[in-house]
Design an enzyme around this catalytic site. Structure first.
Site, PDB file in Angstrom:
ATOM      1  N   THR A  37       0.815  -1.216   0.000  1.00  0.00           N
ATOM      2  CA  THR A  37       0.000   0.000   0.000  1.00  0.00           C
ATOM      3  C   THR A  37       0.844   1.259   0.000  1.00  0.00           C
ATOM      4  O   THR A  37       0.462   2.274  -0.584  1.00  0.00           O
ATOM      5  CB  THR A  37      -0.933   0.008   1.228  1.00  0.00           C
ATOM      6  OG1 THR A  37      -1.796  -1.126   1.159  1.00  0.00           O
ATOM      7  CG2 THR A  37      -1.779   1.268   1.273  1.00  0.00           C
ATOM      8  N   TYR A  51      -7.959   0.681  -3.626  1.00  0.00           N
ATOM      9  CA  TYR A  51      -6.868   1.223  -4.435  1.00  0.00           C
ATOM     10  C   TYR A  51      -6.083   0.052  -5.004  1.00  0.00           C
ATOM     11  O   TYR A  51      -6.353  -1.119  -4.689  1.00  0.00           O
ATOM     12  CB  TYR A  51      -5.946   2.091  -3.570  1.00  0.00           C
ATOM     13  CG  TYR A  51      -5.492   1.381  -2.327  1.00  0.00           C
ATOM     14  CD1 TYR A  51      -4.382   0.549  -2.325  1.00  0.00           C
ATOM     15  CD2 TYR A  51      -6.207   1.504  -1.139  1.00  0.00           C
ATOM     16  CE1 TYR A  51      -3.987  -0.142  -1.200  1.00  0.00           C
ATOM     17  CE2 TYR A  51      -5.826   0.822   0.009  1.00  0.00           C
ATOM     18  CZ  TYR A  51      -4.719   0.006  -0.032  1.00  0.00           C
ATOM     19  OH  TYR A  51      -4.338  -0.673   1.088  1.00  0.00           O
ATOM     20  N   THR A 117       1.225  -4.264   4.314  1.00  0.00           N
ATOM     21  CA  THR A 117       0.958  -4.536   5.727  1.00  0.00           C
ATOM     22  C   THR A 117       0.369  -5.924   5.989  1.00  0.00           C
ATOM     23  O   THR A 117       0.432  -6.411   7.113  1.00  0.00           O
ATOM     24  CB  THR A 117      -0.002  -3.481   6.314  1.00  0.00           C
ATOM     25  OG1 THR A 117      -1.224  -3.472   5.563  1.00  0.00           O
ATOM     26  CG2 THR A 117       0.625  -2.097   6.296  1.00  0.00           C
ATOM     27  N   ASP A 118      -0.192  -6.571   4.970  1.00  0.00           N
ATOM     28  CA  ASP A 118      -0.866  -7.845   5.209  1.00  0.00           C
ATOM     29  C   ASP A 118       0.059  -8.908   5.792  1.00  0.00           C
ATOM     30  O   ASP A 118      -0.335  -9.667   6.676  1.00  0.00           O
ATOM     31  CB  ASP A 118      -1.502  -8.373   3.913  1.00  0.00           C
ATOM     32  CG  ASP A 118      -2.827  -7.696   3.619  1.00  0.00           C
ATOM     33  OD1 ASP A 118      -3.246  -6.834   4.414  1.00  0.00           O
ATOM     34  OD2 ASP A 118      -3.449  -8.034   2.594  1.00  0.00           O
ATOM     35  N   LYS A 190      -0.651  -7.110  12.886  1.00  0.00           N
ATOM     36  CA  LYS A 190      -1.714  -6.261  12.342  1.00  0.00           C
ATOM     37  C   LYS A 190      -3.028  -6.649  13.000  1.00  0.00           C
ATOM     38  O   LYS A 190      -3.455  -7.793  12.935  1.00  0.00           O
ATOM     39  CB  LYS A 190      -1.796  -6.440  10.818  1.00  0.00           C
ATOM     40  CG  LYS A 190      -2.776  -5.489  10.131  1.00  0.00           C
ATOM     41  CD  LYS A 190      -2.704  -5.657   8.625  1.00  0.00           C
ATOM     42  CE  LYS A 190      -3.666  -4.704   7.914  1.00  0.00           C
ATOM     43  NZ  LYS A 190      -3.583  -4.836   6.445  1.00  0.00           N
ATOM     44  N   GLU A 310      -4.519 -27.969  28.820  1.00  0.00           N
ATOM     45  CA  GLU A 310      -5.493 -28.358  27.799  1.00  0.00           C
ATOM     46  C   GLU A 310      -5.138 -29.703  27.163  1.00  0.00           C
ATOM     47  O   GLU A 310      -5.982 -30.558  26.953  1.00  0.00           O
ATOM     48  CB  GLU A 310      -5.640 -27.294  26.695  1.00  0.00           C
ATOM     49  CG  GLU A 310      -6.150 -25.948  27.169  1.00  0.00           C
ATOM     50  CD  GLU A 310      -7.611 -25.976  27.581  1.00  0.00           C
ATOM     51  OE1 GLU A 310      -8.312 -26.948  27.243  1.00  0.00           O
ATOM     52  OE2 GLU A 310      -8.037 -25.017  28.253  1.00  0.00           O
TER      53      GLU A 310
END
Length: 353
Positions: A37, A51, A117-118, A190, A310
């Site tokens: 981006t 975009y 950023t992903d 993120k 667990e």
């Protein structure tokens, strides 16, 4: 006798030497551009969320922030030009090897990687594990393209160059600078997709950049970069590791499919404390007996997975990912298993890194 030409030449020589001295005082920072981006463009100034990513080349990106010349001598390289969801293991390795090579150069003081950023957090953690240097390596992206109103990329890039050129950023591992924060590449993730404050760490930021100055508040404790046992220059291929996301009614066949596809390890993105559905336990035990590493992580945003809580991890010979989210657990397992590891050694690695 007064000679105006000689005086002019002397003044020009003085100006040139002054500029050279000023340039010499500035750190040398290389910007490696990969797309994302921060290199994106929208159809109008109102397109902040819709975009096209990876459109602006690195030279134009640098020219769009003329203030960079005031804090560093900057040059750029276009490593790739993609949206970061398309990053592959091969691209990670290629980027890591280039970063490592630059870090060895005496004329490079710091490195900035512009990134979508992903998957920025995955690349940051990979470099944190595998590039053996004390020099600052800073990843940066943006949540809005440069064509949008209130675009965040220019200031993010400026801050990244400031940090990369700062002696006080050395030996802190790979860093991420967005929204004025300086985060550890290991810890940051993120958290949201439509705000400029999209990245955070449950353990808090390392510091902030305000008006071109770094302010530090904590330091990373886990092993990284120069202290790492991993070296990207010695890795030719990352081990195949897959993530299976758990949920109510999750079928055991998903784990079997991952193993059939050649996975050396499966990251179980479990509920809560990395919980495993009762119907999946027999399948995961069988896969472990067949040599596939089983690593319990959690799909929740915070906390960490406790060993032998667990599930009886000691009994089943499973590994827990500690506080690493599933995507970062995949990165660490892919790096560690590139050389083959026992489950005991793999667990040590998850504790240390």
């Amino acid at each position: 006798m007064f000679n105006p030409l000689r005086k002019r030449l002397a003044l020009l020589a003085l100006a040139a030497s002054t500029l050279a001295a000023l340039a010499a005082d500035k750190p040398n920072v290389v910007i490696l551009a990969t797309g994302g981006t921060i290199a994106g463009a929208g159809a109008s100034t109102l397109n902040s969320a819709s975009y096209q990513a990876a459109k602006v080349p690195v030279d134009k990106l640098i020219l769009s922030v003329p203030e960079l010349a005031k804090v560093a001598q900057v040059r750029g390289e276009q490593v790739s030009q993609i949206a970061s969801e398309s990053f592959t293991n091969d691209k990670l390795l290629a980027l890591g090897k280039r970063v490592a090579a630059l870090a060895k150069q005496a004329d490079v003081d710091g490195i900035v990687v512009t990134h979508g950023t992903d998957t920025l957090e995955e690349t940051a953690y990979f470099l944190n594990l595998t590039v053996r240097t004390d020099k600052p390596i800073v990843l940066v992206g943006s949540m809005r393209p440069g064509t949008a109103l209130s675009a965040d990329g220019a200031l993010n890039l400026y801050n990244a160059v400031v940090v990369a050129g700062s002696p006080d950023a050395r030996a802190k591992g790979v860093l991420v600078t967005l929204n004025d924060q300086i985060d550890s590449g290991r810890d940051v993730s993120k958290q949201i997709n439509i705000k400029t404050d999209a990245f955070s760490s449950q353990w808090g930021a390392l510091g902030m950049v305000v008006e071109g100055r770094n302010y530090w508040f904590r330091a990373p404790i886990k092993r990284h970069t120069a202290q790492s046992e991993f070296d990207v220059e010695q890795i030719s291929q990352l081990a195949p590791v897959e993530i299976v996301y758990s949920y109510g009614n999750v079928p055991a066949s998903l784990y079997e499919a991952a193993a059939a596809g050649g996975a050396k390890a499966i990251i179980h993105a479990g509920t809560g404390n990395g919980s495993v559905a009762d119907r999946a336990v027999p399948t995961l035990r069988k896969l472990r007996q067949q040599g596939v590493q089983i690593i319990r992580s959690a799909r929740v945003a915070g906390g960490f997975v406790l060993r032998n809580a667990e599930q009886p991890d000691d009994q089943y010979d499973w590994v827990v990912a500690h506080d690493l989210n599933p995507q970062k657990a995949r990165i660490l397992a892919s790096v560690a298993l590139a050389q083959g590891r026992s489950s005991q050694d793999l667990q040590r690695i998850f504790w240390e890194y």
